[in-house]
Write an enzyme that holds these catalytic residues in place. Structure first.
Site, short mmCIF file in Angstrom:
data_model
loop_
_atom_site.label_atom_id
_atom_site.label_comp_id
_atom_site.label_asym_id
_atom_site.label_seq_id
_atom_site.Cartn_x
_atom_site.Cartn_y
_atom_site.Cartn_z
N SER A 83 62.71 84.03 141.91
CA SER A 83 63.52 84.29 143.09
C SER A 83 62.88 85.34 143.99
O SER A 83 62.13 86.21 143.54
CB SER A 83 64.91 84.79 142.68
OG SER A 83 65.59 83.80 141.95
N1 SAH Z 1 66.42 83.71 137.53
C1 SAH Z 1 65.08 83.29 137.93
C2 SAH Z 1 65.10 82.16 138.91
C3 SAH Z 1 64.83 80.88 138.20
S1 SAH Z 1 64.88 79.42 139.20
C4 SAH Z 1 64.32 84.51 138.47
O1 SAH Z 1 64.67 85.60 138.11
O2 SAH Z 1 63.35 84.35 139.20
C5 SAH Z 1 66.28 78.64 138.48
C6 SAH Z 1 66.18 78.21 137.04
O3 SAH Z 1 67.39 77.51 136.74
C7 SAH Z 1 65.05 77.24 136.72
O4 SAH Z 1 64.23 77.80 135.74
C8 SAH Z 1 65.76 76.00 136.22
O5 SAH Z 1 65.09 75.35 135.16
C9 SAH Z 1 67.09 76.57 135.75
N2 SAH Z 1 68.19 75.61 135.65
C10 SAH Z 1 68.51 74.58 136.49
N3 SAH Z 1 69.60 73.93 136.05
C11 SAH Z 1 69.98 74.56 134.89
C12 SAH Z 1 71.05 74.35 133.95
N4 SAH Z 1 71.94 73.37 134.09
N5 SAH Z 1 71.14 75.18 132.90
C13 SAH Z 1 70.24 76.19 132.71
N6 SAH Z 1 69.22 76.43 133.57
C14 SAH Z 1 69.09 75.63 134.64
#
Ligand code: SAH
Length: 227
Positions: free
Chosen positions: A75
């Protein structure tokens, strides 16, 4: 992951990941309206470059989302700060649930501001990498789960705060149920191109929603992946 040449990642950073580039990022966050000193302090002291592949680590302190593999992103620091600040506004947080661990950066920020973080990720290699990154930072107040987090994580709840870092079309009902009275949920809601970042607050059986701003997150997908 960035390395110092000895094979071990350099936590303090060198060159483009130095303290000076980090201070520049802080200035940008303040200019964009982030005012919580505790959030700013944690972002200042959390090395974002260790969450990225070496080839991208020189861009770690730019205020942008960057690829982490598996079609996912780390993010944007401003969005991490904005979401964290929104959750902390009503006071200290004991328990927080994060849906979408990714590489673990948002979890690292939350783990320094809450007593315990529970985090769920559907892509196994990403969760494994996040565990490694967070262990390196000696953050031990984190519970990890590989699975579909679209129905939350009821066993560890209810929570003071829930943060979703992937966007559903609609807020899943279970997330409302897993909020404590007075608890807050921050979540991007909407389609692929753009979503609205909502802050939902629980008061007994009532829920109020406030739209914070327009954001762009990857979609919240159903099911889990092992590779
Ligand atoms: N929190 C992260 C951002 C990750 S992007 C940071 O600090 O940078 C969002 C993440 O959500 C991805 O890794 C994706 O695989 C995950 N994701 C999407 N759908 C999901 C679900 N149903 N359950 C768990 N994770 C999910």
């Amino acid at each position: 992951m960035s390395s110092s040449g000895s094979g071990k990642p350099n936590l303090s950073g060198i060159g483009m990941t130095s303290q000076r580039t980090r201070e520049r990022l802080l200035g940008r966050l303040i200019d964009q309206g982030i005012s919580s000193m505790e959030v700013l302090d944690v972002i200042r002291s959390t090395p974002r470059h260790i969450f990225l592949d070496e080839a991208l680590s020189h861009r770690a302190y730019e205020d942008v989302a960057l690829p982490i593999g598996h079609n996912q992103t780390i993010s944007q620091p401003y969005v991490v700060a904005k979401m964290t600040e929104a959750l902390l506004k009503s006071g200290p947080i004991d328990s927080v649930l994060e849906i979408g661990t990714g590489c673990g950066y948002q979890a690292a920020v939350m783990a320094q501001l809450a007593k315990t973080v529970s985090t769920v990720e559907r892509i196994k290699p990403l969760l494994d990498r996040a565990k490694k990154n967070l262990k390196l930072l000696k953050l031990r107040n984190i519970n990890y789960r590989h699975g579909d987090g679209s129905a939350g994580w009821a066993n560890n709840g209810p929570y003071d705060a829930i943060i979703t870092t992937a966007a559903p079309q609609q807020v899943p009902r279970e997330l409302f149920e897993q909020l404590k009275d007075g608890g807050r949920l921050v979540i991007p809601v909407g389609g692929d191109d753009q979503q609205e970042l909502q802050l939902i607050t629980r008061r007994g059986k009532d829920f109020t929603a406030e739209v914070l701003e327009a954001v762009r997150f990857v979609p919240l997908l159903v099911g889990q992946l092992h590779h």
